[in-house]
Design a protein around this motif. Structure first.
Motif, short mmCIF file in Angstrom:
data_model
loop_
_atom_site.label_atom_id
_atom_site.label_comp_id
_atom_site.label_asym_id
_atom_site.label_seq_id
_atom_site.Cartn_x
_atom_site.Cartn_y
_atom_site.Cartn_z
N THR A 2 44.56 41.09 40.41
CA THR A 2 43.34 41.35 40.98
C THR A 2 43.38 40.83 42.36
O THR A 2 42.66 40.53 42.87
CB THR A 2 42.29 40.85 40.07
N THR A 3 36.89 43.14 46.65
CA THR A 3 36.33 44.20 45.81
C THR A 3 35.99 45.05 46.86
O THR A 3 36.06 44.63 47.96
CB THR A 3 35.44 43.40 45.11
N THR A 149 34.71 43.73 37.65
CA THR A 149 35.19 45.06 37.29
C THR A 149 35.52 45.88 38.53
O THR A 149 36.52 46.60 38.56
CB THR A 149 34.14 45.80 36.44
N ASP A 150 34.69 45.75 39.57
CA ASP A 150 34.96 46.46 40.83
C ASP A 150 36.31 46.03 41.39
O ASP A 150 37.11 46.85 41.86
CB ASP A 150 33.86 46.18 41.86
N GLU A 152 38.85 44.67 39.73
CA GLU A 152 39.91 45.14 38.84
C GLU A 152 40.25 46.60 39.13
O GLU A 152 41.43 46.98 39.20
CB GLU A 152 39.46 44.97 37.38
N ASP A 153 39.22 47.42 39.30
CA ASP A 153 39.43 48.84 39.55
C ASP A 153 40.12 49.08 40.89
O ASP A 153 41.03 49.91 41.00
CB ASP A 153 38.10 49.59 39.53
N GLU A 154 39.71 48.35 41.94
CA GLU A 154 40.31 48.56 43.25
C GLU A 154 41.77 48.14 43.26
O GLU A 154 42.63 48.83 43.83
CB GLU A 154 39.55 47.79 44.34
N GLU A 156 43.84 48.01 40.74
CA GLU A 156 44.63 48.97 39.96
C GLU A 156 44.93 50.22 40.79
O GLU A 156 46.06 50.73 40.77
CB GLU A 156 43.89 49.35 38.68
N LYS A 157 43.96 50.69 41.56
CA LYS A 157 44.19 51.87 42.39
C LYS A 157 45.26 51.60 43.44
O LYS A 157 46.09 52.48 43.74
CB LYS A 157 42.88 52.29 43.07
N LYS A 179 50.21 53.71 35.59
CA LYS A 179 49.16 52.76 35.17
C LYS A 179 49.71 51.74 34.18
O LYS A 179 49.44 50.54 34.29
CB LYS A 179 47.98 53.51 34.55
N ARG A 183 50.01 47.62 34.71
CA ARG A 183 49.40 46.66 33.79
C ARG A 183 50.44 45.71 33.19
O ARG A 183 50.14 44.53 32.95
CB ARG A 183 48.63 47.40 32.70
#
Length: 222
Positions: A2, A3, A149-150, A152-154, A156-157, A179, A183
């Motif tokens: 790991t 916004t 969560t924001d 985590e999503d960024e 990952e992208k 993906k 992870r």
């Protein structure tokens, strides 16, 4: 690992000047800030050791050698303390990740830079990483922690996009799932916080270089 901004979905942090003299009693703003930072460090260690949910305000106050009521001169809740711990970690790591992506190096070198950044957080942000591992699901269920969560999503992208770029350029195998690969990397890096000991045979950067070697070259002879 790991916004878009670390303040997404959570209240703006209270600045040191808001009610400082009235609520913090005697002492200069610098001294009050020092006390606040000291409390954050103590709380971070307790959260890492006992878990956020199991740690009480009294535990933190006892560790600091103050009355529980005195803690509220600096923070309105233990959630505010862990918020400060996690948001500080995210600000630093996200800034470093974005800078690595913006350098525009080839995907293999970019992935290596991201790995080095992640391992480089193990020592200075050990408590934050441990809290994320132990209390992530509990914390992200609270509205003030929507930025978890924001983030985590960024992240990952960024990782997945770089892996896909590497596949398109023929640098990475085409038969791996981007993906899933991200992870697996994320989890193996962060779990190292449980056994990595500063001052050991390898420092964090040495650990990162060893990991990169195994990740890119494997353990088979060539």
């Amino acid at each position: 690992m790991t916004t878009t901004t670390t303040n997404s979905g959570r209240p703006k942090a209270r600045t040191s000047g808001e009610g400082g003299a009235r609520r913090r009693g005697k002492g200069s703003p610098a001294l009050a800030s020092e006390r606040r930072e000291h409390l954050v460090r103590l709380a971070a260690e307790l959260f890492a050791e006992k878990g956020f949910q199991a740690t009480t305000v009294r535990n933190i106050a006892d560790e600091a050698g103050i009355l529980s009521g005195s803690l509220y001169h600096h923070f309105d809740s233990k959630e505010s303390i862990v918020d400060e711990i996690l948001s500080g970690f995210f600000r630093e790591v996200m800034s470093a990740y974005r800078a690595a992506i913006d350098e525009g190096a080839d995907p293999r070198e970019t992935i290596a830079k991201l790995v080095r950044i992640a391992f480089g957080t193990l020592e200075p942000h050990r408590a934050a990483i441990t809290v994320m591992q132990n209390d992530w699901n509990y914390l992200k269920g609270m509205e003030r922690f929507a930025y978890l969560t924001d983030s985590e999503d960024e992240v990952e992208k960024m990782w997945v996009g770089t892996i896909k770029d590497g596949q398109e350029q023929g640098l990475f195998r085409s038969d791996i799932d981007p993906k899933l690969t991200y992870r697996m990397i994320r989890d193996t890096v962060w779990v190292a916080v449980r056994w990595f000991k500063p001052g050991g045979r390898l420092n964090a950067q040495g650990l990162a270089e060893h990991y990169i070697k195994v990740m890119f070259d494997g353990i088979n002879t060539h």
